[in-house]
Design a protein around this motif. Structure first.
Motif, PDB file in Angstrom:
ATOM      1  N   ALA A 172     -15.781  25.291  -1.153  1.00  0.00           N
ATOM      2  CA  ALA A 172     -15.371  25.774  -2.481  1.00  0.00           C
ATOM      3  C   ALA A 172     -16.587  25.908  -3.400  1.00  0.00           C
ATOM      4  O   ALA A 172     -16.687  26.869  -4.175  1.00  0.00           O
ATOM      5  CB  ALA A 172     -14.334  24.840  -3.096  1.00  0.00           C
ATOM      6  N   VAL A 173     -17.502  24.961  -3.297  1.00  0.00           N
ATOM      7  CA  VAL A 173     -18.739  25.034  -4.096  1.00  0.00           C
ATOM      8  C   VAL A 173     -19.519  26.288  -3.697  1.00  0.00           C
ATOM      9  O   VAL A 173     -20.001  27.036  -4.547  1.00  0.00           O
ATOM     10  CB  VAL A 173     -19.595  23.758  -3.907  1.00  0.00           C
ATOM     11  CG1 VAL A 173     -20.949  23.902  -4.595  1.00  0.00           C
ATOM     12  CG2 VAL A 173     -18.857  22.531  -4.428  1.00  0.00           C
ATOM     13  N   LEU A 174     -19.638  26.529  -2.388  1.00  0.00           N
ATOM     14  CA  LEU A 174     -20.347  27.714  -1.893  1.00  0.00           C
ATOM     15  C   LEU A 174     -19.675  29.004  -2.371  1.00  0.00           C
ATOM     16  O   LEU A 174     -20.360  29.938  -2.815  1.00  0.00           O
ATOM     17  CB  LEU A 174     -20.409  27.708  -0.363  1.00  0.00           C
ATOM     18  CG  LEU A 174     -21.386  26.735   0.274  1.00  0.00           C
ATOM     19  CD1 LEU A 174     -21.126  26.628   1.776  1.00  0.00           C
ATOM     20  CD2 LEU A 174     -22.814  27.156   0.005  1.00  0.00           C
ATOM     21  N   GLU A 175     -18.361  29.054  -2.289  1.00  0.00           N
ATOM     22  CA  GLU A 175     -17.639  30.266  -2.695  1.00  0.00           C
ATOM     23  C   GLU A 175     -17.798  30.546  -4.185  1.00  0.00           C
ATOM     24  O   GLU A 175     -17.984  31.693  -4.588  1.00  0.00           O
ATOM     25  CB  GLU A 175     -16.154  30.161  -2.328  1.00  0.00           C
ATOM     26  CG  GLU A 175     -15.878  30.493  -0.888  1.00  0.00           C
ATOM     27  CD  GLU A 175     -16.458  31.840  -0.466  1.00  0.00           C
ATOM     28  OE1 GLU A 175     -16.235  32.861  -1.157  1.00  0.00           O
ATOM     29  OE2 GLU A 175     -17.170  31.860   0.560  1.00  0.00           O
ATOM     30  N   GLU A 176     -17.714  29.510  -4.999  1.00  0.00           N
ATOM     31  CA  GLU A 176     -17.887  29.715  -6.445  1.00  0.00           C
ATOM     32  C   GLU A 176     -19.296  30.216  -6.743  1.00  0.00           C
ATOM     33  O   GLU A 176     -19.494  31.117  -7.551  1.00  0.00           O
ATOM     34  CB  GLU A 176     -17.597  28.420  -7.214  1.00  0.00           C
ATOM     35  CG  GLU A 176     -17.678  28.580  -8.717  1.00  0.00           C
ATOM     36  CD  GLU A 176     -16.720  29.625  -9.265  1.00  0.00           C
ATOM     37  OE1 GLU A 176     -17.083  30.272 -10.280  1.00  0.00           O
ATOM     38  OE2 GLU A 176     -15.626  29.825  -8.702  1.00  0.00           O
ATOM     39  N   GLN A 177     -20.276  29.648  -6.062  1.00  0.00           N
ATOM     40  CA  GLN A 177     -21.650  30.094  -6.273  1.00  0.00           C
ATOM     41  C   GLN A 177     -21.824  31.525  -5.780  1.00  0.00           C
ATOM     42  O   GLN A 177     -22.508  32.327  -6.402  1.00  0.00           O
ATOM     43  CB  GLN A 177     -22.650  29.168  -5.566  1.00  0.00           C
ATOM     44  CG  GLN A 177     -24.082  29.490  -5.911  1.00  0.00           C
ATOM     45  CD  GLN A 177     -24.387  29.300  -7.387  1.00  0.00           C
ATOM     46  OE1 GLN A 177     -23.943  28.345  -8.002  1.00  0.00           O
ATOM     47  NE2 GLN A 177     -25.145  30.219  -7.971  1.00  0.00           N
ATOM     48  N   ARG A 178     -21.198  31.856  -4.660  1.00  0.00           N
ATOM     49  CA  ARG A 178     -21.285  33.215  -4.121  1.00  0.00           C
ATOM     50  C   ARG A 178     -20.723  34.219  -5.129  1.00  0.00           C
ATOM     51  O   ARG A 178     -21.319  35.277  -5.360  1.00  0.00           O
ATOM     52  CB  ARG A 178     -20.541  33.289  -2.793  1.00  0.00           C
ATOM     53  CG  ARG A 178     -20.762  34.588  -2.062  1.00  0.00           C
ATOM     54  CD  ARG A 178     -20.087  34.622  -0.704  1.00  0.00           C
ATOM     55  NE  ARG A 178     -20.926  33.931   0.272  1.00  0.00           N
ATOM     56  CZ  ARG A 178     -20.571  32.820   0.925  1.00  0.00           C
ATOM     57  NH1 ARG A 178     -19.399  32.272   0.727  1.00  0.00           N
ATOM     58  NH2 ARG A 178     -21.387  32.262   1.789  1.00  0.00           N
ATOM     59  N   ARG A 179     -19.592  33.894  -5.762  1.00  0.00           N
ATOM     60  CA  ARG A 179     -19.015  34.783  -6.793  1.00  0.00           C
ATOM     61  C   ARG A 179     -19.967  34.935  -7.974  1.00  0.00           C
ATOM     62  O   ARG A 179     -20.192  36.031  -8.484  1.00  0.00           O
ATOM     63  CB  ARG A 179     -17.660  34.250  -7.260  1.00  0.00           C
ATOM     64  CG  ARG A 179     -16.521  34.555  -6.314  1.00  0.00           C
ATOM     65  CD  ARG A 179     -15.160  34.233  -6.934  1.00  0.00           C
ATOM     66  NE  ARG A 179     -14.945  32.812  -7.127  1.00  0.00           N
ATOM     67  CZ  ARG A 179     -14.535  31.970  -6.181  1.00  0.00           C
ATOM     68  NH1 ARG A 179     -14.292  32.409  -4.973  1.00  0.00           N
ATOM     69  NH2 ARG A 179     -14.355  30.688  -6.453  1.00  0.00           N
ATOM     70  N   HIS A 180     -20.529  33.818  -8.395  1.00  0.00           N
ATOM     71  CA  HIS A 180     -21.474  33.847  -9.518  1.00  0.00           C
ATOM     72  C   HIS A 180     -22.706  34.685  -9.176  1.00  0.00           C
ATOM     73  O   HIS A 180     -23.178  35.482  -9.991  1.00  0.00           O
ATOM     74  CB  HIS A 180     -21.882  32.419  -9.897  1.00  0.00           C
ATOM     75  CG  HIS A 180     -22.909  32.369 -10.975  1.00  0.00           C
ATOM     76  ND1 HIS A 180     -22.609  32.597 -12.298  1.00  0.00           N
ATOM     77  CD2 HIS A 180     -24.240  32.149 -10.924  1.00  0.00           C
ATOM     78  CE1 HIS A 180     -23.717  32.513 -13.013  1.00  0.00           C
ATOM     79  NE2 HIS A 180     -24.714  32.237 -12.206  1.00  0.00           N
ATOM     80  N   THR A 181     -23.231  34.517  -7.986  1.00  0.00           N
ATOM     81  CA  THR A 181     -24.410  35.256  -7.547  1.00  0.00           C
ATOM     82  C   THR A 181     -24.111  36.752  -7.482  1.00  0.00           C
ATOM     83  O   THR A 181     -24.935  37.571  -7.904  1.00  0.00           O
ATOM     84  CB  THR A 181     -24.893  34.723  -6.184  1.00  0.00           C
ATOM     85  OG1 THR A 181     -25.191  33.328  -6.323  1.00  0.00           O
ATOM     86  CG2 THR A 181     -26.133  35.452  -5.699  1.00  0.00           C
ATOM     87  N   ALA A 182     -22.942  37.116  -6.970  1.00  0.00           N
ATOM     88  CA  ALA A 182     -22.558  38.531  -6.901  1.00  0.00           C
ATOM     89  C   ALA A 182     -22.451  39.130  -8.305  1.00  0.00           C
ATOM     90  O   ALA A 182     -22.891  40.262  -8.543  1.00  0.00           O
ATOM     91  CB  ALA A 182     -21.237  38.680  -6.156  1.00  0.00           C
ATOM     92  N   ARG A 183     -21.884  38.362  -9.247  1.00  0.00           N
ATOM     93  CA  ARG A 183     -21.796  38.823 -10.643  1.00  0.00           C
ATOM     94  C   ARG A 183     -23.187  39.030 -11.231  1.00  0.00           C
ATOM     95  O   ARG A 183     -23.457  40.040 -11.886  1.00  0.00           O
ATOM     96  CB  ARG A 183     -21.019  37.808 -11.480  1.00  0.00           C
ATOM     97  CG  ARG A 183     -19.695  38.255 -11.968  1.00  0.00           C
ATOM     98  CD  ARG A 183     -18.995  37.303 -12.933  1.00  0.00           C
ATOM     99  NE  ARG A 183     -19.302  35.891 -12.835  1.00  0.00           N
ATOM    100  CZ  ARG A 183     -18.656  35.012 -12.078  1.00  0.00           C
ATOM    101  NH1 ARG A 183     -17.648  35.405 -11.320  1.00  0.00           N
ATOM    102  NH2 ARG A 183     -18.979  33.739 -12.073  1.00  0.00           N
ATOM    103  N   ALA A 184     -24.064  38.061 -11.000  1.00  0.00           N
ATOM    104  CA  ALA A 184     -25.431  38.162 -11.521  1.00  0.00           C
ATOM    105  C   ALA A 184     -26.127  39.379 -10.929  1.00  0.00           C
ATOM    106  O   ALA A 184     -26.828  40.117 -11.644  1.00  0.00           O
ATOM    107  CB  ALA A 184     -26.216  36.892 -11.205  1.00  0.00           C
TER     108      ALA A 184
END
Length: 180
Positions: free
Chosen positions: A111-123
Motif C-alpha cells: 500500500a505504501v508503494l502504491e500510494e507513492q507510485r500514484r504520487h510519482t505519476a502525478r508529479a
C-alpha cells in the motif's frame, strides 16, 4: 541544493535585493524548490560574513542591494568547475520510509508503494506540463527552467522504475520468508 551558490550566480550578473533574488531563483528553477525570503536573507548574511557579497547601497524603494565580491566570484567559479559530490548523498525520505516499513509487520508495504507510485505519476504529469509551458519562450531563463524540469522528470521516471523493482523484490522476499 546550494542556495548559497545559486544566489552568488544571480549576483554575478548585477546587484539585487533579497526578494528579487528569491523571485529570480524560483523562476530559474521552474518554481520547483520554493525558497523562503527569510532563507534568502539568512544566506545573504552568511555570504556577507564570509566576504563573498557586500551591501551596495539601497534602491529607490529603500531595499538593501547586494553585490558579489571578487572572493564570491572565485567561490562561484570553483563551484561551477567542481563536480557535485556523490560520496555523501542526501538522505532519501522514501528509501528510509520503505526500509522502516519492511521491518514493521503492521505496515502494508504494498500500500505504501502504491500510494507513492500514484504520487510519482502525478508529479511526472505535473513536470511534463510545466516543461511544455517552459518550452515556449526560448530565453536563457527558459532554458534554465527546462534543464531543471528535465532533471526532475528523469528523477521521477527513475523513482517509478525503482518502485517497480522494490515491489518485485518484496514479492519474492516475502514469499521466501513465508516458506517453512
Amino acid at each position: 541544493m546550494s542556495i548559497r551558490h545559486g544566489l552568488l550566480a544571480l549576483l554575478a550578473s548585477g546587484t539585487r535585493y533579497g526578494a528579487q533574488l528569491r523571485t529570480e531563483f524560483q523562476a530559474r528553477t521552474a518554481t520547483t524548490w520554493p525558497l523562503n525570503v527569510g532563507q534568502v536573507y539568512t544566506t545573504l548574511g552568511r555570504l556577507e560574513r564570509d566576504g563573498l557579497v557586500v551591501q551596495e547601497g539601497v534602491d529607490a524603494a529603500g531595499r538593501v542591494l547586494y553585490a558579489i565580491t571578487d572572493a564570491g566570484r572565485a567561490e562561484l567559479r570553483d563551484w561551477y568547475e567542481s563536480p557535485v559530490d556523490r560520496a555523501h548523498p542526501p538522505r532519501d525520505e522514501l528509501a528510509i520510509k520503505l526500509a522502516m516499513a519492511v521491518a514493521a509487520p503492521e505496515v502494508d508495504v504494498r500500500a505504501v508503494l502504491e500510494e507513492q507510485r500514484r504520487h510519482t505519476a502525478r508529479a511526472l504529469r505535473d513536470y511534463a506540463r510545466l516543461r511544455t509551458d517552459a518550452a515556449r519562450p526560448a530565453t536563457r531563463d527558459g532554458i534554465a527552467r527546462l534543464l531543471v524540469l528535465d532533471r526532475l522528470i528523469a528523477q521521477a521516471e527513475a523513482e517509478a522504475r525503482w518502485l517497480d523493482g522494490c515491489e518485485a523484490r518484496l514479492t519474492g522476499s516475502f514469499a521466501a520468508l513465508e516458506c517453512p
